[in-house]
Each structure stands twice: as C-alpha cells, then as structure tokens.
Write a protein that holds these residues in place. Structure first.
Motif, PDB file in Angstrom:
ATOM      1  N   ALA A  90      12.274   7.035 -24.576  1.00  0.00           N
ATOM      2  CA  ALA A  90      11.600   8.127 -23.883  1.00  0.00           C
ATOM      3  C   ALA A  90      10.358   7.595 -23.176  1.00  0.00           C
ATOM      4  CB  ALA A  90      11.208   9.233 -24.858  1.00  0.00           C
ATOM      5  N   CYS A  91       9.997   8.270 -22.091  1.00  0.00           N
ATOM      6  CA  CYS A  91       8.859   7.861 -21.278  1.00  0.00           C
ATOM      7  C   CYS A  91       8.094   9.112 -20.849  1.00  0.00           C
ATOM      8  CB  CYS A  91       9.369   7.099 -20.056  1.00  0.00           C
ATOM      9  SG  CYS A  91       8.090   6.433 -18.985  1.00  0.00           S
ATOM     10  N   SER A  92       6.793   9.116 -21.060  1.00  0.00           N
ATOM     11  CA  SER A  92       6.001  10.273 -20.679  1.00  0.00           C
ATOM     12  C   SER A  92       5.898  10.385 -19.165  1.00  0.00           C
ATOM     13  CB  SER A  92       4.603  10.177 -21.282  1.00  0.00           C
ATOM     14  OG  SER A  92       3.927   9.043 -20.744  1.00  0.00           O
ATOM     15  N   TRP A  93       5.376  11.493 -18.680  1.00  0.00           N
ATOM     16  CA  TRP A  93       5.245  11.717 -17.236  1.00  0.00           C
ATOM     17  C   TRP A  93       4.441  10.608 -16.575  1.00  0.00           C
ATOM     18  CZ3 TRP A  93       6.084  13.170 -12.560  1.00  0.00           C
ATOM     19  CH2 TRP A  93       5.042  13.340 -11.636  1.00  0.00           C
TER      20      TRP A  93
ATOM     21  N   ASN B  95      18.369  -5.703 -22.044  1.00  0.00           N
ATOM     22  CA  ASN B  95      18.555  -7.146 -22.188  1.00  0.00           C
ATOM     23  C   ASN B  95      19.192  -7.461 -23.529  1.00  0.00           C
ATOM     24  OD1 ASN B  95      17.226  -7.492 -19.691  1.00  0.00           O
ATOM     25  ND2 ASN B  95      15.229  -7.627 -20.707  1.00  0.00           N
ATOM     26  N   SER B  96      19.709  -8.667 -23.648  1.00  0.00           N
ATOM     27  CA  SER B  96      20.334  -9.125 -24.902  1.00  0.00           C
ATOM     28  C   SER B  96      21.326  -8.094 -25.428  1.00  0.00           C
ATOM     29  CB  SER B  96      19.253  -9.395 -25.953  1.00  0.00           C
ATOM     30  OG  SER B  96      18.337 -10.368 -25.487  1.00  0.00           O
ATOM     31  N   LEU B  97      22.176  -7.632 -24.560  1.00  0.00           N
ATOM     32  CA  LEU B  97      23.108  -6.565 -24.925  1.00  0.00           C
ATOM     33  C   LEU B  97      24.100  -7.027 -25.974  1.00  0.00           C
ATOM     34  CD1 LEU B  97      23.552  -5.022 -21.406  1.00  0.00           C
ATOM     35  CD2 LEU B  97      22.905  -3.744 -23.447  1.00  0.00           C
ATOM     36  N   LYS B  98      24.454  -6.094 -26.845  1.00  0.00           N
ATOM     37  CA  LYS B  98      25.378  -6.354 -27.939  1.00  0.00           C
ATOM     38  C   LYS B  98      26.595  -5.437 -27.793  1.00  0.00           C
ATOM     39  CE  LYS B  98      21.411  -7.066 -31.003  1.00  0.00           C
ATOM     40  NZ  LYS B  98      20.757  -6.629 -32.256  1.00  0.00           N
ATOM     41  N   PRO B  99      27.716  -5.807 -28.372  1.00  0.00           N
ATOM     42  CA  PRO B  99      28.892  -4.920 -28.308  1.00  0.00           C
ATOM     43  C   PRO B  99      28.594  -3.512 -28.823  1.00  0.00           C
ATOM     44  CG  PRO B  99      29.556  -7.088 -29.034  1.00  0.00           C
ATOM     45  CD  PRO B  99      28.049  -7.102 -28.986  1.00  0.00           C
ATOM     46  N   GLU B 100      27.701  -3.404 -29.805  1.00  0.00           N
ATOM     47  CA  GLU B 100      27.383  -2.084 -30.349  1.00  0.00           C
ATOM     48  C   GLU B 100      26.530  -1.242 -29.408  1.00  0.00           C
ATOM     49  OE1 GLU B 100      26.977  -5.064 -31.830  1.00  0.00           O
ATOM     50  OE2 GLU B 100      25.125  -5.127 -33.026  1.00  0.00           O
ATOM     51  N   ASP B 101      26.100  -1.807 -28.292  1.00  0.00           N
ATOM     52  CA  ASP B 101      25.412  -1.017 -27.263  1.00  0.00           C
ATOM     53  C   ASP B 101      26.403  -0.300 -26.350  1.00  0.00           C
ATOM     54  OD1 ASP B 101      23.058  -3.685 -27.009  1.00  0.00           O
ATOM     55  OD2 ASP B 101      22.732  -1.750 -27.987  1.00  0.00           O
ATOM     56  N   THR B 102      27.681  -0.580 -26.511  1.00  0.00           N
ATOM     57  CA  THR B 102      28.694   0.079 -25.705  1.00  0.00           C
ATOM     58  C   THR B 102      28.646   1.586 -25.938  1.00  0.00           C
ATOM     59  OG1 THR B 102      30.171  -1.829 -25.688  1.00  0.00           O
ATOM     60  CG2 THR B 102      31.174   0.336 -25.341  1.00  0.00           C
ATOM     61  N   ALA B 103      28.499   2.343 -24.849  1.00  0.00           N
ATOM     62  CA  ALA B 103      28.352   3.799 -24.949  1.00  0.00           C
ATOM     63  C   ALA B 103      28.255   4.385 -23.543  1.00  0.00           C
ATOM     64  CB  ALA B 103      27.096   4.162 -25.738  1.00  0.00           C
ATOM     65  N   VAL B 104      28.323   5.692 -23.484  1.00  0.00           N
ATOM     66  CA  VAL B 104      27.938   6.403 -22.269  1.00  0.00           C
ATOM     67  C   VAL B 104      26.450   6.716 -22.393  1.00  0.00           C
ATOM     68  CG1 VAL B 104      28.250   8.449 -20.842  1.00  0.00           C
ATOM     69  CG2 VAL B 104      30.234   7.375 -21.946  1.00  0.00           C
ATOM     70  N   TYR B 105      25.694   6.358 -21.384  1.00  0.00           N
ATOM     71  CA  TYR B 105      24.245   6.538 -21.412  1.00  0.00           C
ATOM     72  C   TYR B 105      23.873   7.735 -20.541  1.00  0.00           C
ATOM     73  CZ  TYR B 105      23.519   2.180 -23.876  1.00  0.00           C
ATOM     74  OH  TYR B 105      23.519   1.198 -24.834  1.00  0.00           O
ATOM     75  N   TYR B 106      23.076   8.619 -21.135  1.00  0.00           N
ATOM     76  CA  TYR B 106      22.678   9.850 -20.473  1.00  0.00           C
ATOM     77  C   TYR B 106      21.172   9.856 -20.212  1.00  0.00           C
ATOM     78  CZ  TYR B 106      27.215  11.532 -22.107  1.00  0.00           C
ATOM     79  OH  TYR B 106      28.560  11.684 -22.344  1.00  0.00           O
ATOM     80  N   CYS B 107      20.805  10.233 -19.029  1.00  0.00           N
ATOM     81  CA  CYS B 107      19.412  10.442 -18.658  1.00  0.00           C
ATOM     82  C   CYS B 107      19.036  11.885 -18.984  1.00  0.00           C
ATOM     83  CB  CYS B 107      19.259  10.165 -17.163  1.00  0.00           C
ATOM     84  SG  CYS B 107      17.631  10.463 -16.479  1.00  0.00           S
ATOM     85  N   VAL B 108      17.808  12.086 -19.469  1.00  0.00           N
ATOM     86  CA  VAL B 108      17.365  13.433 -19.817  1.00  0.00           C
ATOM     87  C   VAL B 108      15.954  13.671 -19.306  1.00  0.00           C
ATOM     88  CG1 VAL B 108      18.807  13.488 -21.890  1.00  0.00           C
ATOM     89  CG2 VAL B 108      16.411  12.763 -22.054  1.00  0.00           C
ATOM     90  N   ALA B 109      15.606  14.945 -19.194  1.00  0.00           N
ATOM     91  CA  ALA B 109      14.254  15.328 -18.792  1.00  0.00           C
ATOM     92  C   ALA B 109      13.843  16.595 -19.522  1.00  0.00           C
ATOM     93  CB  ALA B 109      14.191  15.544 -17.284  1.00  0.00           C
ATOM     94  N   ASP B 110      12.579  16.657 -19.870  1.00  0.00           N
ATOM     95  CA  ASP B 110      12.053  17.822 -20.575  1.00  0.00           C
ATOM     96  C   ASP B 110      10.538  17.856 -20.377  1.00  0.00           C
ATOM     97  OD1 ASP B 110      13.084  19.830 -22.924  1.00  0.00           O
ATOM     98  OD2 ASP B 110      10.970  19.295 -23.156  1.00  0.00           O
ATOM     99  N   PRO B 111       9.962  19.044 -20.309  1.00  0.00           N
ATOM    100  CA  PRO B 111       8.502  19.103 -20.162  1.00  0.00           C
ATOM    101  C   PRO B 111       7.751  18.482 -21.346  1.00  0.00           C
ATOM    102  CG  PRO B 111       9.494  21.201 -19.556  1.00  0.00           C
ATOM    103  CD  PRO B 111      10.575  20.374 -20.187  1.00  0.00           C
TER     104      PRO B 111
END
Length: 124
Positions: free
Chosen positions: A50-53, A84-100
């Motif tokens: 997560a990243c703040s505004w 970086n340094s990706l592993k097989p267990e990082d395999t997934a669908v990645y979703y971007c999200v936003a919230d106040p």
C-alpha cells in the motif's frame, strides 16, 4: 468514480523482475491511497503493498518485503509495483486498489475501488 487499469503482467523466470503499472482515472482520484493485492490459483486473495496519497507512507506484506517496491506518480495518476527476485509462489493475478483511507487497504476493509487484475506467472 475512480477507475483502475493494470498492465505489465506476464511470464518471468524465477529471480527475474517485473514492473506492474496501474493507471487511474476519475476526478476523485486525488487524496486516495492506493495499493496492490494478489490472488494465486486456489488461494485466498491477499494484501501485497500500500502507498499513501503523498507516497511518503508505504506498507508491505512480509512475504514481499525487501523484494517489492510500491511507488506512485500523481502527475500521471499512476501507481507502480516493482517486483524483484520473483519466486514461483509470487504467481498470481495482481489487482490494483484505491481507497480514501490508507488503513482500509492494509486491513482489506471495504476497499472502495478495484481494478480487473493482471496475471503474473513465475516459472522456468
């Protein structure tokens, strides 16, 4: 309403790198915290980062800490996830999200806006 579109997913070998992008549109994007979730095949969805505004506050899941970096460019209405340094267990669908609320993303508590996802496969 904020709309999110992810890009940058694909196939990468173990120990490789990928950079995901998420472009946001909508007049209410200002002051939103943003982040990333992922869902691997047969597993529950999980928080990634997560990243703040302002970008001054970031938070990571323990499983990606030290390997992934979240950042944003508000002038471009875009958030990034450098992986970086990706592993097989990082395999997934990645979703971007936003919230106040930054805390809502970390806690996965009624997160307001979700993208459609981009698939990442880590395999040799």
């Amino acid at each position: 309403q904020v709309q999110l579109v992810e890009s940058g997913g694909g196939l990468v070998q173990p120990e490789g790198s990928l950079r995901l992008s998420c472009a946001a549109s909508g007049r209410t994007f200002d002051y939103y915290a943003m982040g990333w979730f992922r869902q691997a095949p047969g597993k529950e969805r999980e928080f990634v980062a997560a990243c703040s505004w302002t970008g001054q506050s970031t938070y990571y899941a323990d499983s990606v800490k030290g390997r992934f970096t979240v950042s944003r460019d508000n002038a471009k209405n875009t958030i990034y996830l450098q992986m970086n340094s990706l592993k097989p267990e990082d395999t997934a669908v990645y979703y971007c999200v936003a919230d106040p609320a930054f805390r809502n993303i970390i806690a996965e508590d009624n997160v307001e806006v979700w993208g459609l996802g981009t698939p990442v496969t880590v395999s040799s």
